[in-house]
Scaffold this active site. Structure first.
Site, PDB file in Angstrom:
ATOM      1  N   GLU A  55       8.374 -15.657 -10.088  1.00 18.77           N
ATOM      2  CA  GLU A  55       7.608 -14.455  -9.705  1.00 18.77           C
ATOM      3  C   GLU A  55       7.304 -13.548 -10.900  1.00 18.77           C
ATOM      4  O   GLU A  55       6.302 -12.866 -10.920  1.00 18.77           O
ATOM      5  CB  GLU A  55       8.299 -13.672  -8.592  1.00 18.77           C
ATOM      6  CG  GLU A  55       9.564 -12.979  -8.995  1.00 18.77           C
ATOM      7  CD  GLU A  55      10.207 -12.180  -7.849  1.00 18.77           C
ATOM      8  OE1 GLU A  55       9.479 -11.666  -7.004  1.00 18.77           O
ATOM      9  OE2 GLU A  55      11.449 -12.086  -7.841  1.00 18.77           O
ATOM     10  N   HIS A  92      18.872 -37.583  -5.448  1.00 13.95           N
ATOM     11  CA  HIS A  92      18.093 -37.939  -4.257  1.00 13.95           C
ATOM     12  C   HIS A  92      16.615 -37.622  -4.449  1.00 13.95           C
ATOM     13  O   HIS A  92      15.877 -37.514  -3.477  1.00 13.95           O
ATOM     14  CB  HIS A  92      18.670 -37.226  -3.031  1.00 13.95           C
ATOM     15  CG  HIS A  92      20.107 -37.560  -2.782  1.00 13.95           C
ATOM     16  ND1 HIS A  92      20.508 -38.803  -2.343  1.00 13.95           N
ATOM     17  CD2 HIS A  92      21.241 -36.850  -2.996  1.00 13.95           C
ATOM     18  CE1 HIS A  92      21.833 -38.821  -2.249  1.00 13.95           C
ATOM     19  NE2 HIS A  92      22.302 -37.647  -2.662  1.00 13.95           N
ATOM     20  N   LYS A 129      13.214 -15.658  -9.436  1.00  9.27           N
ATOM     21  CA  LYS A 129      12.951 -14.587 -10.401  1.00  9.27           C
ATOM     22  C   LYS A 129      12.005 -15.089 -11.490  1.00  9.27           C
ATOM     23  O   LYS A 129      11.075 -14.397 -11.898  1.00  9.27           O
ATOM     24  CB  LYS A 129      14.259 -14.113 -11.058  1.00  9.27           C
ATOM     25  CG  LYS A 129      15.073 -13.171 -10.201  1.00  9.27           C
ATOM     26  CD  LYS A 129      14.431 -11.805 -10.111  1.00  9.27           C
ATOM     27  CE  LYS A 129      14.859 -11.044  -8.872  1.00  9.27           C
ATOM     28  NZ  LYS A 129      14.380 -11.535  -7.572  1.00  9.27           N
ATOM     29  N   CYS A 178       0.838  -1.190   0.000  1.00 13.03           N
ATOM     30  CA  CYS A 178       0.000   0.000   0.000  1.00 13.03           C
ATOM     31  C   CYS A 178       0.879   1.249   0.000  1.00 13.03           C
ATOM     32  O   CYS A 178       1.812   1.367   0.777  1.00 13.03           O
ATOM     33  CB  CYS A 178      -0.968   0.089   1.166  1.00 13.03           C
ATOM     34  SG  CYS A 178      -2.170  -1.227   1.208  1.00 13.03           S
ATOM     35  N   GLU A 188      17.864 -18.238  -6.547  1.00 15.19           N
ATOM     36  CA  GLU A 188      17.456 -16.888  -6.941  1.00 15.19           C
ATOM     37  C   GLU A 188      16.961 -16.868  -8.391  1.00 15.19           C
ATOM     38  O   GLU A 188      15.967 -16.213  -8.713  1.00 15.19           O
ATOM     39  CB  GLU A 188      18.632 -15.915  -6.728  1.00 15.19           C
ATOM     40  CG  GLU A 188      18.405 -14.488  -7.193  1.00 15.19           C
ATOM     41  CD  GLU A 188      17.249 -13.763  -6.512  1.00 15.19           C
ATOM     42  OE1 GLU A 188      16.685 -14.290  -5.548  1.00 15.19           O
ATOM     43  OE2 GLU A 188      16.895 -12.665  -6.984  1.00 15.19           O
ATOM     44  N   ASN A 240      -2.250   2.021   5.408  1.00 12.63           N
ATOM     45  CA  ASN A 240      -1.306   0.965   5.033  1.00 12.63           C
ATOM     46  C   ASN A 240      -1.066   0.139   6.283  1.00 12.63           C
ATOM     47  O   ASN A 240      -0.810   0.700   7.341  1.00 12.63           O
ATOM     48  CB  ASN A 240       0.001   1.622   4.563  1.00 12.63           C
ATOM     49  CG  ASN A 240       1.122   0.618   4.348  1.00 12.63           C
ATOM     50  OD1 ASN A 240       0.875  -0.540   4.051  1.00 12.63           O
ATOM     51  ND2 ASN A 240       2.349   1.076   4.494  1.00 12.63           N
ATOM     52  N   GLY A 241      -1.141  -1.185   6.178  1.00  8.68           N
ATOM     53  CA  GLY A 241      -0.879  -2.036   7.339  1.00  8.68           C
ATOM     54  C   GLY A 241      -2.132  -2.767   7.773  1.00  8.68           C
ATOM     55  O   GLY A 241      -3.059  -2.949   6.988  1.00  8.68           O
ATOM     56  N   ARG A 271       4.154  -0.378  -4.667  1.00  8.88           N
ATOM     57  CA  ARG A 271       3.850  -0.843  -3.320  1.00  8.88           C
ATOM     58  C   ARG A 271       2.567  -1.670  -3.260  1.00  8.88           C
ATOM     59  O   ARG A 271       2.277  -2.325  -2.247  1.00  8.88           O
ATOM     60  CB  ARG A 271       3.723   0.353  -2.368  1.00  8.88           C
ATOM     61  CG  ARG A 271       4.979   1.160  -2.243  1.00  8.88           C
ATOM     62  CD  ARG A 271       4.793   2.296  -1.275  1.00  8.88           C
ATOM     63  NE  ARG A 271       4.547   1.801   0.064  1.00  8.88           N
ATOM     64  CZ  ARG A 271       5.496   1.508   0.946  1.00  8.88           C
ATOM     65  NH1 ARG A 271       6.757   1.665   0.627  1.00  8.88           N
ATOM     66  NH2 ARG A 271       5.193   1.063   2.140  1.00  8.88           N
ATOM     67  N   TRP A 304      -2.503  -2.909  -1.730  1.00  9.13           N
ATOM     68  CA  TRP A 304      -2.183  -4.341  -1.784  1.00  9.13           C
ATOM     69  C   TRP A 304      -3.073  -4.976  -0.723  1.00  9.13           C
ATOM     70  O   TRP A 304      -2.891  -4.773   0.469  1.00  9.13           O
ATOM     71  CB  TRP A 304      -0.705  -4.571  -1.465  1.00  9.13           C
ATOM     72  CG  TRP A 304      -0.265  -5.991  -1.681  1.00  9.13           C
ATOM     73  CD1 TRP A 304       0.155  -6.557  -2.849  1.00  9.13           C
ATOM     74  CD2 TRP A 304      -0.192  -7.031  -0.703  1.00  9.13           C
ATOM     75  NE1 TRP A 304       0.477  -7.883  -2.656  1.00  9.13           N
ATOM     76  CE2 TRP A 304       0.271  -8.195  -1.347  1.00  9.13           C
ATOM     77  CE3 TRP A 304      -0.476  -7.091   0.662  1.00  9.13           C
ATOM     78  CZ2 TRP A 304       0.462  -9.405  -0.687  1.00  9.13           C
ATOM     79  CZ3 TRP A 304      -0.289  -8.305   1.328  1.00  9.13           C
ATOM     80  CH2 TRP A 304       0.181  -9.437   0.653  1.00  9.13           C
ATOM     81  N   LYS A 319       5.984  -4.530  -3.417  1.00 10.72           N
ATOM     82  CA  LYS A 319       7.417  -4.313  -3.193  1.00 10.72           C
ATOM     83  C   LYS A 319       7.819  -4.505  -1.742  1.00 10.72           C
ATOM     84  O   LYS A 319       8.863  -5.063  -1.456  1.00 10.72           O
ATOM     85  CB  LYS A 319       7.773  -2.899  -3.660  1.00 10.72           C
ATOM     86  CG  LYS A 319       9.238  -2.572  -3.568  1.00 10.72           C
ATOM     87  CD  LYS A 319      10.024  -3.316  -4.630  1.00 10.72           C
ATOM     88  CE  LYS A 319      11.512  -3.067  -4.533  1.00 10.72           C
ATOM     89  NZ  LYS A 319      12.262  -4.127  -5.241  1.00 10.72           N
TER      90      LYS A 319
HETATM   91  C1  F6R Z   1      11.900 -11.019  -4.952  1.00  8.66           C
HETATM   92  C2  F6R Z   1      11.808 -10.004  -3.928  1.00  8.66           C
HETATM   93  C3  F6R Z   1      11.377 -10.429  -2.570  1.00  8.66           C
HETATM   94  C4  F6R Z   1      12.099  -9.611  -1.491  1.00  8.66           C
HETATM   95  C5  F6R Z   1      11.539  -9.970  -0.111  1.00  8.66           C
HETATM   96  C6  F6R Z   1      12.253  -9.212   0.993  1.00  8.66           C
HETATM   97  O1  F6R Z   1      12.361 -10.474  -6.154  1.00  8.66           O
HETATM   98  O2  F6R Z   1      12.046  -8.854  -4.159  1.00  8.66           O
HETATM   99  O3  F6R Z   1      11.565 -11.791  -2.364  1.00  8.66           O
HETATM  100  O4  F6R Z   1      13.461  -9.876  -1.549  1.00  8.66           O
HETATM  101  O5  F6R Z   1      10.174  -9.664  -0.063  1.00  8.66           O
HETATM  102  O6  F6R Z   1      12.104  -7.840   0.829  1.00  8.66           O
HETATM  103  P1  F6R Z   1      13.032  -6.819   1.587  1.00  8.66           P
HETATM  104  O7  F6R Z   1      14.417  -6.959   1.047  1.00  8.66           O
HETATM  105  O8  F6R Z   1      12.444  -5.474   1.327  1.00  8.66           O
HETATM  106  O9  F6R Z   1      12.988  -7.198   3.042  1.00  8.66           O
END
Ligand code: F6R
Length: 620
Positions: A496, A512, A493, A2, A489, A104-105, A27, A78, A615
């Site tokens: 997501e 395994h 990527k 948010c 990772e 927000n929250g 956000r 969000w 984000k």
């Molecule tokens: C994936 C991604 C998320 C963040 C995770 C932690 O691309 O961006 O997995 O890494 O939500 O976020 P932060 O670093 O803001 O604590």
């Protein structure tokens, strides 16, 4: 999670608020809305489910002139409580239509509050927790102890709320005044010339001012066009923390790229340079806001890294380096798991909390748990003054600049570099490395931005390859040693961004179980250990490649230029420059980011705003 904004000034608020929402859409993008006060006692609200463009269309249909006035609030959502529908979109408005709130929250005690309000005859028009706040305030303003006093009624309302929230209130009887409050989730004030802003993030107002004030935990701000006052929830003056934003609008815009994420991938050499800059002084590693003495570091006998998602992968990579350099045991744990078991922590444990946003609720709670157990906490964070660094004993900022694409890219590389600096600082304090060795490791790290630049310049074949695999249903990633978290990772990527089933494995684990997944034509991306630096692991990886090829897999191998064995057997080869083993993730990750972004684009997805994500994740 948010984005919220408020504006008071002399200019029309609508455009300023909507532009702010556009910059904070990363956000949350389930719905958006605005409320504008016309200054003559009128309050106009427009809100719409879906992306901000839906709200733009709705405003165009009703006519922007219906939203005239120079006090306004806005929200991009969000969803937590209630579906992302028009009805649940913010702002929420009181029954008399005079009061509006954005939030927000989570208001954790919303259930008993809702029952109390419903028993008193209040009718709810949404499924959100937020609506309780606006009804409480309406009743307080109408008949509470501070009836008719908007600001005092807002304080009284805030004192009744529990949870983690930022709230922004505006009242039609009080144009030119906005009340906003912060408990755990972020809130900054933008101090303009004859105008004031409140927002979740400075990107909301960077176009108008670079002077900002950070609110702390449990603080309230009242803004007018030319003043702001910050207090605790009881009204005692506190003051906030003023700061100047050292980047500008251009950094928060796409700069010719189709997506922020693509720009941020391209910015990685610079992000790494800025993160490392100034940390070697007179032959010693210095960590800026360290607030931990050399003696504190010498006392450390165990390191815990806590983080989520991509930041967790940065921690997994850092473990190899920190253990190697310091001989300290390093545990890396998902922040969401950490405090729900009973981790062994004490005064001599250093907990490194990695978080780009500095807001992630799971990581924040892990920090609080560690502090309760008397451990020292060092935050690695990209956001100035965010809650996690505020609550930590020390902070090392990754100066990667704003990361707006939801998927973390440049902050990931910056987090690895910052965690390596922590490892070197520990090795220096503990004396597990000679000072010249510490300096040599740092100097090798300084070569990496150029190597990343080289990789970036060779990405066209990777994009072509990605387009040719864009219709795959499953992609597997394999790595060994530091290449294993890189594989994790790469898979994160791809899933997501492109919504493809992707999994990363330690290559040795294949037989395994996961090898059962291999079938004809299945793409498998392999991060190859260095043939010279890790000869044994390299030869084992060659065997793994043969095993999966024998079962029909199509192999895409990321390897150093002198890796003849990889070149001979790979179905597709992605070359990366040779680097010291511990630094290889900083270059081998880059083609995986480009691969995932290109597959997603080929499938027609918005790589900046993947579905269901936001984000910063400020709820557990
Ligand atoms: C994936 C991604 C998320 C963040 C995770 C932690 O691309 O961006 O997995 O890494 O939500 O976020 P932060 O670093 O803001 O604590």
């Amino acid at each position: 999670m948010c984005g919220i904004v408020g504006y008071v000034g002399a200019r029309p608020a609508l455009g300023i608020v909507v532009d702010a929402l556009r910059r904070m859409e990363y956000r949350g993008y389930d719905s958006a809305g605005v409320a504008i006060l016309d200054g003559d006692g009128g309050l106009a609200v427009e809100k719409k489910a879906g992306r901000l463009e839906n709200l733009d269309k709705q405003i165009a249909e009703v006519g922007a002139e219906t939203l005239r006035g120079s006090t306004g609030i806005g929200h991009t959502r969000w969803a937590t409580h209630g579906q992302p529908t028009d009805r649940n979109a913010h702002p929420h408005v009181s029954a008399d239509g005079r009061l509006a709130v954005v939030h927000n929250g989570i208001i954790e005690n919303y259930s008993p509050l809702r029952v109390e309000l419903e028993n008193a005859g209040v009718e709810f028009s949404s499924d959100t927790d937020t609506e309780t706040a606006v009804h409480l305030l309406e009743r307080e303003y109408a008949s509470g102890e501070h009836a008719g006093d908007f600001v005092a009624s807002a304080y009284a309302t805030l004192r009744r709320l529990e949870g983690a929230f930022t709230l922004v209130f505006t009242h039609a009887d009080h144009p030119g005044t906005i009340v906003a409050a912060r408990r755990s989730t972020p809130l900054v004030v933008g101090v303009g010339d004859g105008e004031m802003f409140v927002a979740s993030d400075v990107t909301a107002f960077i176009e108008h001012t670079r002077d900002a004030v950070e609110l702390g935990q449990d603080e309230v701000v009242v803004i007018t066009a030319d003043s702001y006052s910050i207090t605790d929830f009881d009204g005692a003056a506190t003051g906030g923390t003023p700061f100047h934003i050292d980047w500008d609008l251009a950094a928060a815009e796409k700069g010719g790229y189709d997506y922020f994420m693509l720009k941020e991938i391209a910015e990685q050499p610079e992000a790494l340079e800025s993160t490392m800059s100034g940390h070697l002084q007179d032959g010693r590693i210095v960590l800026d806001e360290q607030r931990l003495s050399d003696q504190d570091l010498r006392d450390v006998d165990k390191v815990f890294v806590v983080a989520c998602g991509t930041a967790y992968h940065a921690g997994l990579i850092a473990k190899y380096a920190i253990e190697h350099w310091t001989r300290l045991p390093v545990e890396v744990e998902l922040a969401s798991e950490f405090r729900y078991r009973d981790p062994v922590l004490g005064r001599s444990t250093l907990v490194v909390a990695i978080s780009q946003s500095g807001e992630t609720a799971d990581t924040l709670e892990a920090v609080r748990h560690a502090k309760d157990q008397k451990a020292r906490v060092l935050a690695i964070c990209n956001t100035n003054g965010a809650q996690i660094p505020r609550e930590s004993d020390a902070v090392l900022y990754t100066h990667a600049g704003p990361e707006i694409g939801v998927a973390s890219t440049k902050c990931f590389l910056a987090q690895i570099a910052a965690a390596y600096l922590v490892g070197l600082a520990l090795a220096q304090a503990l004396g597990t490395k000679y000072q010249d060795e510490v300096v040599r490791e740092f100097t090798e790290l300084e070569q990496i931005p150029a190597a990343v630049q080289t990789v970036l310049e060779q990405m066209e074949p990777v994009r072509e390859l990605a387009r040719s695999f864009a219709s795959s249903d499953t992609v597997l990633f394999l790595g060994r040693h530091v290449g294993y978290p890189v594989a994790l990772e790469g898979a994160l990527k791809l899933k997501e961004l492109a919504y493809i089933h992707a999994e990363g494995f330690a290559a040795g684990e294949l037989k395994h179980g996961p090898i059962a997944l291999i079938e004809d034509g299945l793409p498998v991306i392999i991060v190859m250990p260095s043939p010279t630096g890790r000869a044994l692991l390299h030869s084992k990886m060659v065997s793994n490649i043969r095993e999966i090829q024998a079962r029909g897999a199509t192999t895409i191998v990321i390897a150093e230029p002198d890796d003849e064995a990889a070149a001979a057997i790979a179905d597709h080869l992605i070359p990366i420059p040779a680097t010291p083993t511990l630094l290889q993730p900083l270059v081998s990750t880059v083609p995986l980011q480009v691969f995932a972004a290109t597959v997603a684009q080929s499938r027609g997805y918005d790589v900046d705003k993947p579905r269901n994500l936001a984000k910063s994740v400020t709820v557990e």
